[in-house]
Structures are given as structure tokens and as C-alpha cells.
Scaffold this motif. Structure first.
Motif, mmCIF file in Angstrom:
data_model
loop_
_atom_site.group_PDB
_atom_site.id
_atom_site.type_symbol
_atom_site.label_atom_id
_atom_site.label_comp_id
_atom_site.label_asym_id
_atom_site.label_seq_id
_atom_site.Cartn_x
_atom_site.Cartn_y
_atom_site.Cartn_z
ATOM 1 N N ILE A 64 0.833 -1.206 0.000
ATOM 2 C CA ILE A 64 0.000 0.000 0.000
ATOM 3 C C ILE A 64 0.868 1.257 0.000
ATOM 4 N N THR A 65 1.922 1.255 0.800
ATOM 5 C CA THR A 65 2.808 2.420 0.873
ATOM 6 C C THR A 65 3.430 2.735 -0.479
ATOM 7 N N GLU A 66 3.870 1.698 -1.190
ATOM 8 C CA GLU A 66 4.481 1.916 -2.497
ATOM 9 C C GLU A 66 3.458 2.367 -3.527
ATOM 10 N N ARG A 67 2.241 1.841 -3.432
ATOM 11 C CA ARG A 67 1.188 2.293 -4.339
ATOM 12 C C ARG A 67 0.831 3.753 -4.082
ATOM 13 N N GLU A 68 0.896 4.164 -2.840
ATOM 14 C CA GLU A 68 0.656 5.572 -2.504
ATOM 15 C C GLU A 68 1.712 6.462 -3.155
ATOM 16 N N LYS A 69 2.970 6.041 -3.060
ATOM 17 C CA LYS A 69 4.056 6.811 -3.676
ATOM 18 C C LYS A 69 3.885 6.867 -5.195
ATOM 19 N N ASP A 70 3.367 5.782 -5.760
ATOM 20 C CA ASP A 70 3.184 5.711 -7.213
ATOM 21 C C ASP A 70 2.090 6.662 -7.701
ATOM 22 N N MET A 71 1.294 7.162 -6.784
ATOM 23 C CA MET A 71 0.243 8.121 -7.140
ATOM 24 C C MET A 71 0.829 9.472 -7.547
ATOM 25 N N GLU A 72 2.134 9.661 -7.319
ATOM 26 C CA GLU A 72 2.787 10.924 -7.679
ATOM 27 C C GLU A 72 2.713 11.191 -9.178
ATOM 28 N N ASP A 73 2.528 10.130 -9.963
ATOM 29 C CA ASP A 73 2.312 10.273 -11.402
ATOM 30 C C ASP A 73 3.486 10.959 -12.107
ATOM 31 N N ARG A 74 4.684 10.438 -11.889
ATOM 32 C CA ARG A 74 5.882 10.992 -12.539
ATOM 33 C C ARG A 74 6.770 9.841 -12.995
ATOM 34 N N ALA A 75 7.683 10.167 -13.902
ATOM 35 C CA ALA A 75 8.617 9.149 -14.394
ATOM 36 C C ALA A 75 9.614 8.781 -13.292
ATOM 37 N N TYR A 76 10.117 7.563 -13.344
ATOM 38 C CA TYR A 76 11.156 7.154 -12.394
ATOM 39 C C TYR A 76 12.442 7.905 -12.726
ATOM 40 N N ARG A 77 13.126 8.386 -11.701
ATOM 41 C CA ARG A 77 14.349 9.166 -11.938
ATOM 42 C C ARG A 77 15.438 8.318 -12.577
ATOM 43 N N ASN A 78 15.526 7.081 -12.149
ATOM 44 C CA ASN A 78 16.542 6.183 -12.702
ATOM 45 C C ASN A 78 16.059 4.738 -12.582
ATOM 46 N N LEU A 79 16.831 3.850 -13.163
ATOM 47 C CA LEU A 79 16.460 2.432 -13.170
ATOM 48 C C LEU A 79 16.442 1.860 -11.752
ATOM 49 N N GLN A 80 17.334 2.345 -10.918
ATOM 50 C CA GLN A 80 17.389 1.860 -9.533
ATOM 51 C C GLN A 80 16.098 2.188 -8.787
ATOM 52 N N GLU A 81 15.536 3.361 -9.052
ATOM 53 C CA GLU A 81 14.283 3.739 -8.403
ATOM 54 C C GLU A 81 13.152 2.808 -8.841
ATOM 55 N N LEU A 82 13.128 2.447 -10.112
ATOM 56 C CA LEU A 82 12.125 1.502 -10.617
ATOM 57 C C LEU A 82 12.308 0.133 -9.969
#
Length: 241
Positions: A64-82
Motif C-alpha cells: 500500500i505504501t508503495e502504491r501511494e508513492k506511485d500516485m505521484e504520477d511521474r517518471a522514475y528518476r533512474n532504473l534503480q528507483e524503478l
């Protein structure tokens, strides 16, 4: 619950509404572990699963916490973040599946971690065409910048070589994680295999992507492979992933 959380981002028009839905499930999970499940079908089934398999609350809350962060609706800064997002969102679900299967094994956990990362990376790739049609691009910015690919290139469904290079680099990282996961196969209990069969689907997508020279917008990638069910049956029979 997982499928419902996955769809929240695309089904709401305002971030606040999506966060409210996430909070509903956060509260529901807390209530479930207090033996006071919500009067709701999914919540009731989840409560039964928690009681039967002693599921770890931390994995559910982490999803749930990660899905909440994913609501930011932006591209991943780098591959490591993905990869980090994939491990926390996708791998957490695999840890729960292992608990449902009664598997407590460090090698299985390591395999689940890498499979989850591969699944998250390839999900991001597979969604590129759909997201681009909505004028959204979530692919890692560092890889895009490395090959001189702009968000507008993806929105225009460009099939130039630099776009293919971006897809190639991202797909390669997913392949690396699949290979890492399989390197533990000799030590992973056979009872864990049913939880890892999504590797068949991931491998199939990588192979089809390779055949179209990493053209993520190729029409053939939108079609289902009718042989996948047979491949799933064979892997299940052989107890391999």
C-alpha cells in the motif's frame, strides 16, 4: 486487493481520491490484524487468509505504501528507483504467496526478490504504449537521457533506434533479474514453484520483444501468446520456474 490497488491510479481523476482509497485499505489491514475485519468481501477473504496462513502484516502495508508513492504520477528518476519500487510492491506480493504456500526458505526469498524486480520492470515496459496514448511516460529518465530520447518521442510512438536502445537497456535489466532468480532454483523448495510461474509470462514477453528488435510499439506485442498456458503447464509439471 492487489488487483484493486493496481487499478486505483488509472481509475481516479484526482490524487486525493486515490489516497483516500489507499487509506481505506491501510485501516482495513490494521482492523484485520485486530480480528475486526471490514464488512466487505475482499476484506473478509483477506482476514481468512491472514488467520489461515499467518501472513506478515508488513508485506501488506508495504504494498500500500508503495502504491501511494506511485500516485505521484511521474517518471522514475533512474532504473534503480524503478527496481526499488518493484521490489517493495511486486516482491512483497511474492513473499505473501510463499507464506500461503507454507514456504520459509532464504533461497526462495532471494528468488522472489529478483522475480518481483523483473516483473515490475517489464510491467513498466509493457504499459509504455498505453501510457503514451494518455501522454504519460514513466520509463527511467536516466536511460532516456543516455540515449537522447525525450518523453515526446514516446508520446509520438517513435520507432527510432534511440527508443529501441532505451527499451533494450531496460529489458536487459529485467533479464538479469530473471537469471539471478533462476540461479537459486536448485536450492528453492519445489513447493515454492507455483508462486514463481509468472516467470513464464515474463520470459515470453522478453522473447517477443527481442523478435521485434525491441520495438515496444510493435502491434504484435499487444497480442496474447496462445502457447503460454501450455508453457505454464509444462513448468508446473516439471516444478521449475
Amino acid at each position: 486487493m492487489w488487483n484493486w490497488l493496481r487499478q486505483v491510479k488509472d481509475s481516479v481523476s484526482q490524487k486525493t481520491i486515490g489516497l483516500m482509497r489507499m487509506q481505506f485499505w491501510r485501516t482495513a489491514i490494521e482492523d484485520i490484524y485486530r480480528d475486526d475485519p471490514p464488512v466487505q468481501p475482499i476484506g473478509a477473504e483477506l482476514w481468512r487468509a491472514v488467520r489461515k496462513h499467518y501472513l506478515t502484516k508488513r508485506w501488506l502495508l508495504r504494498i500500500i505504501t508503495e502504491r501511494e508513492k506511485d500516485m505521484e504520477d511521474r517518471a522514475y528518476r533512474n532504473l534503480q528507483e524503478l527496481e526499488t519500487y518493484s521490489e517493495k510492491a511486486q516482491s512483497s506480493l511474492l513473499y505473501l504467496l510463499l507464506e500461503c504456500l507454507g514456504v520459509k526458505d532464504v533461497h526462495a526469498d532471494h528468488a522472489a526478490s529478483h522475480i518481483g524486480k523483473a516483473q515490475g520492470i517489464l510491467t513498466c515496459l509493457r504499459a509504455t504504449r498505453y501510457n503514451s496514448s494518455r501522454r504519460k511516460v514513466y520509463l527511467p529518465m536516466d536511460i532516456c537521457m543516455l540515449h537522447g530520447a525525450s518523453q515526446e518521442d514516446f508520446i509520438r510512438s517513435s520507432r527510432e533506434q534511440n527508443i529501441k536502445d532505451v527499451v533494450f537497456d531496460i529489458a536487459c535489466q529485467a533479464h538479469v533479474h530473471l537469471e539471478h532468480a533462476r540461479s537459486f532454483s536448485k536450492n528453492v523448495p519445489a513447493t515454492a514453484t507455483p508462486g514463481f510461474l509468472q516467470t513464464v509470462v515474463l520470459e515470453d514477453y522478453l522473447q517477443r520483444l527481442r523478435r521485434v528488435d525491441f520495438d515496444v510499439f510493435h502491434p504484435s506485442l499487444q497480442k496474447r501468446n496462445p502457447l503460454v498456458p501450455i508453457q505454464l503447464y509444462i513448468r508446473s509439471w516439471k516444478k521449475t520456474y
